[in-house]
Design a protein around this motif. Structure first.
Motif, PDB file in Angstrom:
ATOM      1  N   LEU A 216      30.902  28.416  60.622  1.00 11.28           N
ATOM      2  CA  LEU A 216      30.117  29.604  60.185  1.00 11.28           C
ATOM      3  C   LEU A 216      28.610  29.216  60.594  1.00 11.28           C
ATOM      4  CD1 LEU A 216      29.859  32.041  58.648  1.00 11.28           C
ATOM      5  CD2 LEU A 216      29.431  30.931  56.601  1.00 11.28           C
ATOM      6  N   LEU A 217      28.356  27.975  60.480  1.00 13.04           N
ATOM      7  CA  LEU A 217      26.809  27.451  60.587  1.00 13.04           C
ATOM      8  C   LEU A 217      26.403  27.566  62.135  1.00 13.04           C
ATOM      9  CD1 LEU A 217      26.364  24.783  57.910  1.00 13.04           C
ATOM     10  CD2 LEU A 217      25.354  27.032  57.926  1.00 13.04           C
ATOM     11  N   ALA A 218      27.730  27.285  62.889  1.00 15.44           N
ATOM     12  CA  ALA A 218      27.585  27.120  64.514  1.00 15.44           C
ATOM     13  C   ALA A 218      27.442  28.750  64.902  1.00 15.44           C
ATOM     14  CB  ALA A 218      28.534  26.482  64.995  1.00 15.44           C
ATOM     15  N   ALA A 219      28.338  29.461  64.401  1.00 14.35           N
ATOM     16  CA  ALA A 219      28.319  30.837  64.759  1.00 14.35           C
ATOM     17  C   ALA A 219      27.061  31.667  64.403  1.00 14.35           C
ATOM     18  CB  ALA A 219      29.367  31.647  64.172  1.00 14.35           C
ATOM     19  N   LEU A 220      26.489  31.097  63.244  1.00 12.88           N
ATOM     20  CA  LEU A 220      25.086  31.837  62.670  1.00 12.88           C
ATOM     21  C   LEU A 220      23.776  31.096  62.791  1.00 12.88           C
ATOM     22  CD1 LEU A 220      26.662  33.864  59.770  1.00 12.88           C
ATOM     23  CD2 LEU A 220      26.191  34.622  61.987  1.00 12.88           C
ATOM     24  N   PRO A 221      23.306  30.615  63.853  1.00 14.94           N
ATOM     25  CA  PRO A 221      22.302  29.849  63.822  1.00 14.94           C
ATOM     26  C   PRO A 221      21.342  30.091  63.073  1.00 14.94           C
ATOM     27  CG  PRO A 221      22.634  30.792  66.206  1.00 14.94           C
ATOM     28  CD  PRO A 221      23.622  31.152  65.457  1.00 14.94           C
ATOM     29  N   ALA A 222      21.097  31.774  63.256  1.00 15.27           N
ATOM     30  CA  ALA A 222      19.854  32.172  62.509  1.00 15.27           C
ATOM     31  C   ALA A 222      19.706  31.664  60.887  1.00 15.27           C
ATOM     32  CB  ALA A 222      19.971  33.743  62.443  1.00 15.27           C
ATOM     33  N   LEU A 223      20.771  31.279  60.308  1.00 16.23           N
ATOM     34  CA  LEU A 223      20.584  30.686  59.198  1.00 16.23           C
ATOM     35  C   LEU A 223      19.704  29.586  58.945  1.00 16.23           C
ATOM     36  CD1 LEU A 223      24.391  30.894  57.743  1.00 16.23           C
ATOM     37  CD2 LEU A 223      22.350  32.459  57.201  1.00 16.23           C
ATOM     38  N   ASP A 224      19.550  28.822  59.973  1.00 18.58           N
ATOM     39  CA  ASP A 224      18.319  27.702  59.974  1.00 18.58           C
ATOM     40  C   ASP A 224      16.985  28.352  59.731  1.00 18.58           C
ATOM     41  OD1 ASP A 224      20.271  25.888  60.236  1.00 18.58           O
ATOM     42  OD2 ASP A 224      20.229  25.955  62.313  1.00 18.58           O
ATOM     43  N   ARG A 225      16.941  29.549  60.315  1.00 12.44           N
ATOM     44  CA  ARG A 225      15.356  29.915  60.333  1.00 12.44           C
ATOM     45  C   ARG A 225      15.189  30.829  58.914  1.00 12.44           C
ATOM     46  NH1 ARG A 225      17.330  30.804  65.619  1.00 12.44           N
ATOM     47  NH2 ARG A 225      17.800  32.955  65.140  1.00 12.44           N
ATOM     48  N   VAL A 226      16.223  31.321  58.156  1.00 10.28           N
ATOM     49  CA  VAL A 226      16.064  31.905  57.167  1.00 10.28           C
ATOM     50  C   VAL A 226      15.735  30.998  55.946  1.00 10.28           C
ATOM     51  CG1 VAL A 226      17.066  33.581  55.291  1.00 10.28           C
ATOM     52  CG2 VAL A 226      17.172  33.693  57.812  1.00 10.28           C
ATOM     53  N   THR A 227      14.793  31.047  55.159  1.00 10.31           N
ATOM     54  CA  THR A 227      14.566  30.094  54.053  1.00 10.31           C
ATOM     55  C   THR A 227      14.703  30.804  52.793  1.00 10.31           C
ATOM     56  OG1 THR A 227      12.036  30.612  54.067  1.00 10.31           O
ATOM     57  CG2 THR A 227      13.040  28.568  55.232  1.00 10.31           C
ATOM     58  N   VAL A 228      15.169  30.276  51.759  1.00 10.15           N
ATOM     59  CA  VAL A 228      15.160  30.794  50.224  1.00 10.15           C
ATOM     60  C   VAL A 228      14.686  29.683  49.361  1.00 10.15           C
ATOM     61  CG1 VAL A 228      16.714  31.334  48.599  1.00 10.15           C
ATOM     62  CG2 VAL A 228      17.223  32.110  50.815  1.00 10.15           C
ATOM     63  N   LEU A 229      13.523  30.052  48.870  1.00  7.28           N
ATOM     64  CA  LEU A 229      12.807  29.026  47.799  1.00  7.28           C
ATOM     65  C   LEU A 229      12.341  27.643  48.599  1.00  7.28           C
ATOM     66  CD1 LEU A 229      15.078  29.128  44.891  1.00  7.28           C
ATOM     67  CD2 LEU A 229      12.736  30.236  45.198  1.00  7.28           C
ATOM     68  N   GLY A 230      12.141  27.876  49.972  1.00  4.37           N
ATOM     69  CA  GLY A 230      11.642  26.913  50.885  1.00  4.37           C
ATOM     70  C   GLY A 230      12.451  25.922  51.430  1.00  4.37           C
ATOM     71  N   PHE A 231      14.068  26.100  51.277  1.00  4.61           N
ATOM     72  CA  PHE A 231      15.135  25.647  51.939  1.00  4.61           C
ATOM     73  C   PHE A 231      15.645  26.434  52.859  1.00  4.61           C
ATOM     74  CE2 PHE A 231      14.619  23.955  47.492  1.00  4.61           C
ATOM     75  CZ  PHE A 231      14.367  22.404  47.745  1.00  4.61           C
ATOM     76  N   PRO A 232      16.039  25.785  53.944  1.00  2.00           N
ATOM     77  CA  PRO A 232      16.968  26.701  54.952  1.00  2.00           C
ATOM     78  C   PRO A 232      18.310  27.277  54.164  1.00  2.00           C
ATOM     79  CG  PRO A 232      16.316  24.697  55.914  1.00  2.00           C
ATOM     80  CD  PRO A 232      15.844  24.474  54.354  1.00  2.00           C
ATOM     81  N   ALA A 233      18.498  28.607  54.677  1.00  2.00           N
ATOM     82  CA  ALA A 233      19.721  28.987  54.040  1.00  2.00           C
ATOM     83  C   ALA A 233      21.066  28.322  54.615  1.00  2.00           C
ATOM     84  CB  ALA A 233      19.901  30.412  54.423  1.00  2.00           C
ATOM     85  N   SER A 234      21.215  27.738  55.797  1.00  2.00           N
ATOM     86  CA  SER A 234      22.176  27.091  56.125  1.00  2.00           C
ATOM     87  C   SER A 234      22.446  25.612  54.942  1.00  2.00           C
ATOM     88  CB  SER A 234      22.093  26.647  57.513  1.00  2.00           C
ATOM     89  OG  SER A 234      20.886  25.748  57.404  1.00  2.00           O
ATOM     90  N   TRP A 235      21.306  25.080  54.491  1.00  2.00           N
ATOM     91  CA  TRP A 235      21.453  23.919  53.709  1.00  2.00           C
ATOM     92  C   TRP A 235      21.913  24.634  52.314  1.00  2.00           C
ATOM     93  CZ3 TRP A 235      19.300  22.357  49.170  1.00  2.00           C
ATOM     94  CH2 TRP A 235      19.432  21.168  48.838  1.00  2.00           C
ATOM     95  N   LEU A 236      21.419  25.749  52.126  1.00  2.00           N
ATOM     96  CA  LEU A 236      21.664  26.330  50.794  1.00  2.00           C
ATOM     97  C   LEU A 236      23.346  26.637  50.686  1.00  2.00           C
ATOM     98  CD1 LEU A 236      18.519  28.309  49.653  1.00  2.00           C
ATOM     99  CD2 LEU A 236      19.461  26.157  48.359  1.00  2.00           C
ATOM    100  N   LEU A 237      23.824  27.174  51.733  1.00  2.00           N
ATOM    101  CA  LEU A 237      25.128  27.525  51.963  1.00  2.00           C
ATOM    102  C   LEU A 237      26.072  26.322  51.770  1.00  2.00           C
ATOM    103  CD1 LEU A 237      27.097  29.762  52.527  1.00  2.00           C
ATOM    104  CD2 LEU A 237      26.991  29.068  55.148  1.00  2.00           C
TER     105      LEU A 237
END
Length: 125
Positions: free
Chosen positions: A74-95
């Protein structure tokens, strides 16, 4: 060089015990038969329990692999999650943190409960 002191291999008693256990047959993994029961029947019941728990472990390992590969995919298929931030953290990390660890916990608890259920089923007449 040949006239020097001879080397001596030093190991702890626990290491020696662990090394000798390696050569035992797999029968030592089975629980001892219950007293008063027919020994052959008890050994067969223990083997059946061992096989059920082994199948359960293989199923759990398969689910673990699917979970880890699925999140990675999922993280490889959606690299845009690295650019989206939630509360200062990347969305991929939060996922990974918000989905991965709780799912691992659910998988572990489910596995332990199923293994205990298999053992209780063996003990109950």
């Amino acid at each position: 060089m040949s006239g020097g002191p001879r080397r001596v291999r030093v190991t702890s008693p626990q290491t020696r015990i662990a090394l000798t256990r390696r050569h035992r047959p797999a029968q030592h993994l089975l629980p001892p038969p219950q007293q008063g029961a027919d020994d052959e029947q008890a050994v067969e019941a223990a083997r059946a329990l061992f096989l059920r728990q082994r199948r359960l472990a293989l199923r759990t390992l398969g689910l673990l692999g699917a979970l880890l590969l699925g999140l990675s995919g999922l993280l490889a298929a959606l690299p845009a999650l690295d650019r989206v931030t939630v509360l200062g953290f990347p969305a991929s990390w939060l996922l990974l943190m918000a989905a991965g660890y709780p799912l691992l916990l659910v998988l572990a608890v489910t596995h332990v409960r199923a293994a205990e259920r298999a053992e209780r089923g063996r003990r109950e007449p």
